[in-house]
Design a protein around this motif. Structure first.
Motif, mmCIF file in Angstrom:
data_model
loop_
_atom_site.group_PDB
_atom_site.id
_atom_site.type_symbol
_atom_site.label_atom_id
_atom_site.label_comp_id
_atom_site.label_asym_id
_atom_site.label_seq_id
_atom_site.Cartn_x
_atom_site.Cartn_y
_atom_site.Cartn_z
ATOM 1 N N VAL A 44 0.853 -1.191 0.000
ATOM 2 C CA VAL A 44 0.000 0.000 0.000
ATOM 3 C C VAL A 44 0.887 1.239 0.000
ATOM 4 O O VAL A 44 2.069 1.176 0.322
ATOM 5 C CB VAL A 44 -0.953 0.050 1.223
ATOM 6 N N SER A 45 0.269 2.351 -0.310
ATOM 7 C CA SER A 45 0.975 3.621 -0.225
ATOM 8 C C SER A 45 1.200 3.970 1.236
ATOM 9 O O SER A 45 0.287 3.836 2.058
ATOM 10 C CB SER A 45 0.133 4.721 -0.885
ATOM 11 N N PRO A 46 2.380 4.460 1.600
ATOM 12 C CA PRO A 46 2.588 4.891 2.985
ATOM 13 C C PRO A 46 1.716 6.095 3.331
ATOM 14 O O PRO A 46 1.451 6.346 4.501
ATOM 15 C CB PRO A 46 4.076 5.248 3.037
ATOM 16 N N GLU A 47 1.241 6.796 2.304
ATOM 17 C CA GLU A 47 0.356 7.945 2.517
ATOM 18 C C GLU A 47 -1.078 7.520 2.821
ATOM 19 O O GLU A 47 -1.844 8.299 3.376
ATOM 20 C CB GLU A 47 0.374 8.850 1.279
ATOM 21 N N LEU A 54 -2.286 -3.174 -3.489
ATOM 22 C CA LEU A 54 -1.789 -3.698 -4.741
ATOM 23 C C LEU A 54 -1.284 -5.111 -4.487
ATOM 24 O O LEU A 54 -0.349 -5.310 -3.702
ATOM 25 C CB LEU A 54 -0.651 -2.820 -5.283
ATOM 26 N N LEU A 55 -1.934 -6.085 -5.115
ATOM 27 C CA LEU A 55 -1.546 -7.485 -4.974
ATOM 28 C C LEU A 55 -0.431 -7.793 -5.966
ATOM 29 O O LEU A 55 -0.586 -7.563 -7.168
ATOM 30 C CB LEU A 55 -2.749 -8.391 -5.243
ATOM 31 N N LEU A 56 0.688 -8.278 -5.470
ATOM 32 C CA LEU A 56 1.792 -8.727 -6.318
ATOM 33 C C LEU A 56 1.502 -10.189 -6.626
ATOM 34 O O LEU A 56 1.949 -11.098 -5.925
ATOM 35 C CB LEU A 56 3.131 -8.523 -5.606
ATOM 36 N N GLU A 57 0.718 -10.381 -7.657
ATOM 37 C CA GLU A 57 0.120 -11.690 -7.949
ATOM 38 C C GLU A 57 1.050 -12.561 -8.785
ATOM 39 O O GLU A 57 1.544 -12.124 -9.825
ATOM 40 C CB GLU A 57 -1.199 -11.485 -8.689
#
Length: 130
Positions: A44-47, A54-57
């Protein structure tokens, strides 16, 4: 309704995790073993740590490889990420060794650039004029 999860197909989850966290600056959200070698691996965004994941599929299904590779051959990004300043991010990422297939281009109110995520995908970064 809102987007909770989206994915990119990657050929190596460990390599993708390093690139998306160490280079792009996302943070790990979930890392859960699935089967013998795959993982449910999201960043995820740290913000927005509670924002879209976002799945690194893993690139398991043959049609996924064809889809991803055809997009790359045609120069089409699989995903787009918003950045504060495309020009600054382009320079920061180039200094880290990231390869771009498109340097910053202004298209009306939007400036974009396209990078190679080292895992088989093209990713577009974009800034919208204020």
């Amino acid at each position: 309704m809102k987007i909770h999860l989206t994915s990119v197909f990657v050929d190596d989850q460990a390599k993708a995790l390093r690139f998306y966290t160490d280079v792009l600056g996302f943070v790990l959200k979930h890392d859960v073993p699935v089967g013998e070698k795959d993982r449910w691996l999201t960043v995820v965004s740290p913000e927005e740590p509670s924002g879209t994941e976002l799945l690194l599929e893993p690139l398991g299904h043959p049609i996924a490889r064809t889809y991803r590779d055809t997009l790359v051959e045609d120069g089409v990004p699989l995903a787009q990420f918003a950045v504060e300043d495309v020009h600054a991010e382009y320079e920061r990422l180039r200094a880290l060794g990231v390869r771009f297939t498109q340097q910053p281009v202004e298209m009306g109110p939007v400036t974009t650039a396209v990078l190679d995520d080292t895992c088989g995908n093209l990713i577009q970064i974009a800034t919208q004029a204020r």
